[in-house]
Each structure stands twice: as C-alpha cells, then as structure tokens.
Design an enzyme around this catalytic site. Structure first.
Site, PDB file in Angstrom:
ATOM      1  N   SER A 106       0.692  -1.226   0.015  1.00  0.00           N
ATOM      2  CA  SER A 106      -0.102   0.040  -0.055  1.00  0.00           C
ATOM      3  C   SER A 106       0.910   1.253   0.114  1.00  0.00           C
ATOM      4  CB  SER A 106      -1.206  -0.146   1.162  1.00  0.00           C
ATOM      5  OG  SER A 106      -1.881   0.915   1.255  1.00  0.00           O
ATOM      6  N   ASP A 156     -10.322  -4.057  -5.271  1.00  0.00           N
ATOM      7  CA  ASP A 156      -9.767  -2.716  -4.228  1.00  0.00           C
ATOM      8  C   ASP A 156     -10.627  -1.642  -4.193  1.00  0.00           C
ATOM      9  OD1 ASP A 156      -8.068  -0.791  -2.837  1.00  0.00           O
ATOM     10  OD2 ASP A 156      -6.187  -2.006  -3.682  1.00  0.00           O
ATOM     11  N   HIS A 187      -8.161  -4.516  -0.868  1.00  0.00           N
ATOM     12  CA  HIS A 187      -7.028  -3.767  -0.534  1.00  0.00           C
ATOM     13  C   HIS A 187      -5.968  -4.591   0.427  1.00  0.00           C
ATOM     14  CE1 HIS A 187      -4.402  -0.103  -1.130  1.00  0.00           C
ATOM     15  NE2 HIS A 187      -4.254  -0.243   0.443  1.00  0.00           N
TER      16      HIS A 187
END
Ligand code: MLT
Length: 212
Positions: A106, A156, A187
C-alpha cells in the site's frame, strides 16, 4: 529496533546466500515490525531491512504526505523517496548488502514505486502489493534489468484497476520487466498474494544453494 541514519528500522542478516535482500516498506499505520513475518515467508533466508515511514497522519506512520486518500502531495513524495534512497545507500554499506528488492504494501508500495522511478540504482526491483501511480509526471528513468511484480486487488476500493495498469505501463516504459497480477480480494493482503510473491522471488534467487 535501531534508530540511526534518520530512519527507525530493523535489520535481519541473511542466512541463505542465494536469497536476495529485501527492503520492507509498511502500509499506513504500520511500522518496521509489520512486514518482517511477510518478508521471512516470501523469501526465507533473505537479509531484511525494514523501515518505518517518517510522516505521521493522525499518529499513523506513512512514507509521504497525502492530501486525501489516493491524492498525494507529490513534492513530498519526491523529497521522501530521495531520503529513503539515501538511507538505503547508507544501510547497504553499513550492513554489507546488495541493492535490495523493495517489498512494499500500500503506502509502502507507492514509495517503492516512486523510489524506482527517481533513484533506480538504489533498488534491484520491486514487489509492489496494492500499489498505485505515485507521481503524475515521473522523470525519465532507466529501469532496464529490473524486475517488478505488481499485485493488485480485483475489488480494491482504494485503487481503481486502471491505476494499477498505468503504474505497470509507466514502469515498463522505463524499461523494467513488469508482471502485474490481479488477485480476487480487496486492498487487504491475502494468501494468493503470498503465493505469487513467493513464486516470483524464488525465480530471482541466485543459483548458489548453501547457507551463509
Ligand atoms: C497511499 O496513501 O499511499 C495510498 O492511499 C494507500 C494508503 O496508504 O492507504
């Protein structure tokens, strides 16, 4: 935990010669401890350099400032990517490791992508989990000889699929060998990510097979 050279970090030396060193970069709200188990699982025996981001967002560590979710302060991205690259160069000397593959999740994957584009010589490649385009107008980089795996989530909610695809195209245009895989989750990290990451790293282990 060690605090030196301006970044709080942890270092675990290699136990297998053929395992490439990994630079571990956590997601928002994580720290230098977060990805150590993932690093050990993805590439057993690799040297692990795990770093804590220096930006705080409501107390949560990150690697650069953002204006909103998915909207980055690009000046800050550039500055922080250079600071991270300087740190990695110092750490390579201090710990005697080769250029690492960045394993980022991320926000950590986004700073890894920015570092690849801004300071290509610092990293051997990237394993970018839930990454997005970090810079709208990246400099011309030469990523020839570097391999990148992008692992995107099909559902996501933060990263639209086109964004992951644009990142892949941007890195490919710079000469990197890019593989992008889409896993059937959001995610969050999943078992599918782990398996794909393990396979990709296994293909990058050097041919020696003995312990350090
Ligand atoms: C970022 O800010 O880097 C991305 O929005 C991912 C995140 O950290 O949530």
């Amino acid at each position: 935990m060690t605090q030196s050279q301006s970044f709080i970090h942890r270092f675990e030396p290699a136990t297998r010669l053929e395992a490439p060193p990994l630079l571990l970069l956590h997601g928002t709200g994580g720290d230098e401890n977060d990805l150590l188990p993932l690093g050990r699982a993805v590439s057993p025996g690799s040297a692990l350099l795990s770093v804590r981001g220096q930006v705080l967002e409501h107390g949560m560590p990150r690697f650069f400032r953002r204006l909103a979710e998915g909207v980055f302060d690009e000046e800050d991205v550039v500055r922080r990517a250079h600071e991270l690259a300087d740190f990695v160069e110092d750490a390579r000397e201090r710990y005697g490791i080769a250029a690492p593959i960045a394993l980022g999740y991320s926000n950590g994957a986004n700073i890894a992508a920015a570092t690849l584009l801004l300071r290509p010589s610092v990293l051997a490649g990237g394993l970018l989990v839930r990454a997005m385009v970090p810079l709208s107008r990246p400099p011309k980089a030469d990523l020839a000889g570097k391999s990148v795996l992008i692992l995107s989530g099909l559902r996501d909610p933060i990263i639209p699929s086109e964004n992951g695809e644009s990142l892949a195209a941007m890195l490919r245009d710079a000469g990197a060998d890019v593989d992008r895989r889409v896993v059937p989750v959001g995610h969050e990290l999943s078992q599918a990510d782990l398996l794909l990451a393990q396979q990709w790293i296994a293909a990058r282990r050097v041919s020696a097979t003995h312990d350090v």
